[in-house]
Design an enzyme around this catalytic site. Structure first.
Site, PDB file in Angstrom:
ATOM      1  N   VAL A   1      -0.414   2.006 -38.668  1.00 40.00           N
ATOM      2  CA  VAL A   1      -1.215   1.588 -37.225  1.00 40.00           C
ATOM      3  C   VAL A   1      -0.782   0.774 -36.494  1.00 40.00           C
ATOM      4  O   VAL A   1      -0.424   0.167 -35.758  1.00 40.00           O
ATOM      5  CB  VAL A   1      -2.572   1.585 -38.403  1.00 40.00           C
ATOM      6  CG1 VAL A   1      -3.777   2.253 -38.376  1.00 40.00           C
ATOM      7  CG2 VAL A   1      -2.281   0.183 -39.097  1.00 40.00           C
TER       8      VAL A   1
ATOM      9  N   ALA B   1      -4.390 -14.934 -43.558  1.00 33.50           N
ATOM     10  CA  ALA B   1      -4.633 -14.596 -41.857  1.00 33.50           C
ATOM     11  C   ALA B   1      -4.756 -13.772 -41.046  1.00 33.50           C
ATOM     12  O   ALA B   1      -5.160 -13.255 -40.331  1.00 33.50           O
ATOM     13  CB  ALA B   1      -2.981 -15.117 -41.894  1.00 33.50           C
TER      14      ALA B   1
ATOM     15  N   ASN C   1     -10.062   0.273 -39.966  1.00 34.64           N
ATOM     16  CA  ASN C   1     -10.074  -0.013 -41.385  1.00 34.64           C
ATOM     17  C   ASN C   1      -9.139  -0.023 -41.804  1.00 34.64           C
ATOM     18  O   ASN C   1      -8.706  -1.151 -42.836  1.00 34.64           O
ATOM     19  CB  ASN C   1     -11.359   1.036 -42.116  1.00 34.64           C
ATOM     20  CG  ASN C   1     -10.560   0.957 -43.237  1.00 34.64           C
ATOM     21  OD1 ASN C   1     -11.725   0.575 -43.984  1.00 34.64           O
ATOM     22  ND2 ASN C   1     -10.313   1.849 -44.270  1.00 34.64           N
TER      23      ASN C   1
ATOM     24  N   TYR D   1      -2.587 -12.109 -46.522  1.00 34.65           N
ATOM     25  CA  TYR D   1      -3.921 -11.130 -46.418  1.00 34.65           C
ATOM     26  C   TYR D   1      -6.027 -11.926 -45.722  1.00 34.65           C
ATOM     27  O   TYR D   1      -5.783 -11.281 -44.654  1.00 34.65           O
ATOM     28  CB  TYR D   1      -4.741 -11.009 -47.599  1.00 34.65           C
ATOM     29  CG  TYR D   1      -5.844  -9.816 -47.031  1.00 34.65           C
ATOM     30  CD1 TYR D   1      -5.420  -8.701 -47.263  1.00 34.65           C
ATOM     31  CD2 TYR D   1      -6.302 -10.444 -47.807  1.00 34.65           C
ATOM     32  CE1 TYR D   1      -6.468  -7.810 -46.870  1.00 34.65           C
ATOM     33  CE2 TYR D   1      -8.173  -9.719 -47.848  1.00 34.65           C
ATOM     34  CZ  TYR D   1      -8.254  -8.307 -47.693  1.00 34.65           C
ATOM     35  OH  TYR D   1      -8.672  -7.678 -47.127  1.00 34.65           O
TER      36      TYR D   1
ATOM     37  N   ILE E   1     -15.382  -5.348 -53.992  1.00 37.81           N
ATOM     38  CA  ILE E   1     -15.496  -3.556 -53.065  1.00 37.81           C
ATOM     39  C   ILE E   1     -14.963  -2.712 -53.709  1.00 37.81           C
ATOM     40  O   ILE E   1     -13.489  -2.988 -54.148  1.00 37.81           O
ATOM     41  CB  ILE E   1     -15.294  -3.492 -51.792  1.00 37.81           C
ATOM     42  CG1 ILE E   1     -15.816  -4.752 -50.857  1.00 37.81           C
ATOM     43  CG2 ILE E   1     -16.505  -1.615 -51.804  1.00 37.81           C
ATOM     44  CD1 ILE E   1     -17.004  -4.494 -51.117  1.00 37.81           C
TER      45      ILE E   1
ATOM     46  N   LYS F   1      -7.343 -11.422 -41.898  1.00 38.07           N
ATOM     47  CA  LYS F   1      -8.183 -10.955 -41.533  1.00 38.07           C
ATOM     48  C   LYS F   1      -9.123 -12.561 -40.945  1.00 38.07           C
ATOM     49  O   LYS F   1     -10.114 -12.160 -40.235  1.00 38.07           O
ATOM     50  CB  LYS F   1      -9.272 -11.171 -42.957  1.00 38.07           C
ATOM     51  CG  LYS F   1      -8.675  -9.977 -43.613  1.00 38.07           C
ATOM     52  CD  LYS F   1      -9.080  -8.308 -43.274  1.00 38.07           C
ATOM     53  CE  LYS F   1      -8.430  -7.389 -43.995  1.00 38.07           C
ATOM     54  NZ  LYS F   1      -8.617  -6.210 -43.405  1.00 38.07           N
TER      55      LYS F   1
HETATM   56  P1  NAP Z   1      -7.624   1.165 -49.906  1.00 36.92           P
HETATM   57  O1  NAP Z   1      -8.459   2.133 -50.617  1.00 36.92           O
HETATM   58  O2  NAP Z   1      -5.925   1.115 -50.220  1.00 36.92           O
HETATM   59  O3  NAP Z   1      -7.882   2.049 -48.492  1.00 36.92           O
HETATM   60  C1  NAP Z   1      -6.559   1.917 -47.446  1.00 36.92           C
HETATM   61  C2  NAP Z   1      -6.471   3.156 -46.841  1.00 36.92           C
HETATM   62  O4  NAP Z   1      -5.497   2.638 -45.492  1.00 36.92           O
HETATM   63  C3  NAP Z   1      -4.631   3.769 -47.181  1.00 36.92           C
HETATM   64  O5  NAP Z   1      -5.326   5.041 -47.725  1.00 36.92           O
HETATM   65  C4  NAP Z   1      -3.747   3.342 -46.917  1.00 36.92           C
HETATM   66  O6  NAP Z   1      -2.765   4.460 -47.737  1.00 36.92           O
HETATM   67  C5  NAP Z   1      -4.180   3.028 -46.029  1.00 36.92           C
HETATM   68  N1  NAP Z   1      -2.912   2.993 -44.581  1.00 36.92           N
HETATM   69  C6  NAP Z   1      -2.250   1.589 -45.467  1.00 36.92           C
HETATM   70  N2  NAP Z   1      -1.428   1.061 -44.738  1.00 36.92           N
HETATM   71  C7  NAP Z   1      -1.459   1.664 -43.309  1.00 36.92           C
HETATM   72  C8  NAP Z   1      -0.541   1.938 -42.290  1.00 36.92           C
HETATM   73  N3  NAP Z   1       0.354   1.549 -42.103  1.00 36.92           N
HETATM   74  N4  NAP Z   1      -1.497   2.692 -40.976  1.00 36.92           N
HETATM   75  C9  NAP Z   1      -2.290   3.985 -41.408  1.00 36.92           C
HETATM   76  N5  NAP Z   1      -2.625   3.755 -43.039  1.00 36.92           N
HETATM   77  C10 NAP Z   1      -2.275   2.475 -43.752  1.00 36.92           C
HETATM   78  O7  NAP Z   1      -8.410   0.306 -49.132  1.00 36.92           O
HETATM   79  P2  NAP Z   1      -9.875  -0.468 -49.548  1.00 36.92           P
HETATM   80  O8  NAP Z   1      -9.794  -1.375 -50.384  1.00 36.92           O
HETATM   81  O9  NAP Z   1     -10.978   1.088 -49.343  1.00 36.92           O
HETATM   82  O10 NAP Z   1      -9.985  -1.437 -47.661  1.00 36.92           O
HETATM   83  C11 NAP Z   1     -10.488  -0.539 -46.580  1.00 36.92           C
HETATM   84  C12 NAP Z   1     -10.241  -2.238 -45.706  1.00 36.92           C
HETATM   85  O11 NAP Z   1     -10.987  -2.446 -46.404  1.00 36.92           O
HETATM   86  C13 NAP Z   1      -9.549  -3.089 -45.702  1.00 36.92           C
HETATM   87  O12 NAP Z   1      -8.972  -3.382 -44.398  1.00 36.92           O
HETATM   88  C14 NAP Z   1      -9.148  -3.673 -46.319  1.00 36.92           C
HETATM   89  O13 NAP Z   1      -8.264  -5.326 -46.193  1.00 36.92           O
HETATM   90  C15 NAP Z   1     -11.029  -4.000 -46.151  1.00 36.92           C
HETATM   91  N6  NAP Z   1     -11.505  -5.290 -47.190  1.00 36.92           N
HETATM   92  C16 NAP Z   1     -11.477  -4.307 -48.291  1.00 36.92           C
HETATM   93  C17 NAP Z   1     -12.137  -4.788 -49.863  1.00 36.92           C
HETATM   94  C18 NAP Z   1     -11.992  -4.783 -51.335  1.00 36.92           C
HETATM   95  O14 NAP Z   1     -12.520  -5.032 -52.033  1.00 36.92           O
HETATM   96  N7  NAP Z   1     -11.577  -3.460 -51.331  1.00 36.92           N
HETATM   97  C19 NAP Z   1     -12.970  -6.274 -50.040  1.00 36.92           C
HETATM   98  C20 NAP Z   1     -13.094  -7.164 -48.100  1.00 36.92           C
HETATM   99  C21 NAP Z   1     -12.025  -6.152 -47.495  1.00 36.92           C
HETATM  100  P3  NAP Z   1      -2.206   3.562 -48.341  1.00 36.92           P
HETATM  101  O15 NAP Z   1      -2.494   4.166 -49.881  1.00 36.92           O
HETATM  102  O16 NAP Z   1      -1.096   5.134 -48.688  1.00 36.92           O
HETATM  103  O17 NAP Z   1      -0.944   3.354 -48.830  1.00 36.92           O
END
Ligand code: NAP
Length: 246
Positions: free
Chosen positions: A63, A156, A89, A154, A187, A158
């Site tokens: 991305v 900054a 996302n 992170y 989450i 977000k």
């Molecule tokens: P996740 O399980 O790590 O999933 C994120 C996905 O994005 C992974 O498949 C990752 O691939 C992929 N990704 C990483 N870098 C990328 C790139 N450069 N281009 C394309 N895809 C890429 O994370 P999640 O917890 O579901 O989080 C999803 C979103 O929610 C994120 O933006 C996160 O900051 C936000 N969020 C999460 C939480 C939480 O508590 N989990 C809380 C607040 C906000 P790889 O695994 O191969 O890197």
């Protein structure tokens, strides 16, 4: 069905919150464009969506690479026909106290989390403007609202996403394009599995509902923002955090 025959594009859709959003959107009648750097896991999600009798396309895309994003839309838009919903996302963490944070840890997080959102908003909005309709939902975090020790990069990124959301909502409203954000708290995904027990305990103590959230609970709010049920809502942030930030 709340997204009947819509076309939705979701970044970071191979696992976690992105995958859950993709499956929920498919249940609600949308065809799904899946993007991730992890092609194999993305294919698994695509197979689940096909079993729901929805069309799906998968792409291995970084991305943060503007050229890849622009080429994707230029090459594939004719195949998709349109993009009704964009969910930004994909995101990463590279936590460290600022005294120890490497320049690369700052750069990677800003490049993927923030520039990634810019890239997709810029390219997708061009097509949405032509369509004279569209919905963009950006996945921020409560850390972008309140900050956190060890997460200046992170936080900054977000907080920056919230700036993009509000500015773009103003820019695109006259073209019938809505732009909103969600700010999840703590989450259950692979991103939070990495946290040590002490950190998890501290976080739980700060959550009035006294439990960790699920990707389904985030996806429900994203679905609301993607659907016509939120037709008069733009430029807003919905916290999904069990009451952590009030
Ligand atoms: P996740 O399980 O790590 O999933 C994120 C996905 O994005 C992974 O498949 C990752 O691939 C992929 N990704 C990483 N870098 C990328 C790139 N450069 N281009 C394309 N895809 C890429 O994370 P999640 O917890 O579901 O989080 C999803 C979103 O929610 C994120 O933006 C996160 O900051 C936000 N969020 C999460 C939480 C939480 O508590 N989990 C809380 C607040 C906000 P790889 O695994 O191969 O890197």
């Amino acid at each position: 069905m709340r997204l009947k025959d819509k076309i939705s594009l979701i970044t970071g859709a191979a696992q976690g919150i992105g995958k859950t959003i993709a499956l929920k959107f498919a249940d609600e009648g949308s065809d799904i464009i899946l993007l991730d750097i992890n092609e194999e896991k993305c294919e698994e999600v695509a197979n689940e969506i096909k079993r729901k009798n929805r069309k799906t396309w998968t792409y291995k895309i970084d991305v943060s690479d503007y050229k890849q994003v622009e080429e994707l839309f230029n090459n594939e838009m004719a195949t998709w026909g349109r993009v009704d919903v964009l969910v930004n996302n994909a995101g990463i963490t590279r936590d460290n106290l600022i005294v120890r944070m490497k320049e690369a840890e700052w750069d990677d997080v800003i490049r993927i989390n923030l520039k990634g959102v810019f890239n997709f908003c810029k390219v997708a909005s061009r097509f949405m403007m032509k369509q004279r309709s569209g919905v963009i939902i950006n996945i921020s975090s409560i850390i972008g609202l309140v900050g956190n020790i060890g997460q200046v990069n992170y936080s900054a990124s977000k907080a920056g996403i919230l700036g993009i959301t509000k500015s773009l909502a103003k820019e695109l409203a006259s073209r019938n394009i809505r732009v909103n954000a969600v700010a999840p708290g703590f989450i259950q995904t692979s991103m939070t599995e990495e946290l040590n027990e002490e950190r998890k305990k501290l976080m739980l103590n700060a959550i009035p509902l006294n439990r960790i959230g699920t990707p389904e609970e985030v996806a429900d709010a994203v679905l609301f923002l993607a659907s016509g049920e939120s037709s008069y809502i733009t430029g807003q942030v919905i916290n999904i955090d069990g009451g952590m930030v009030m």
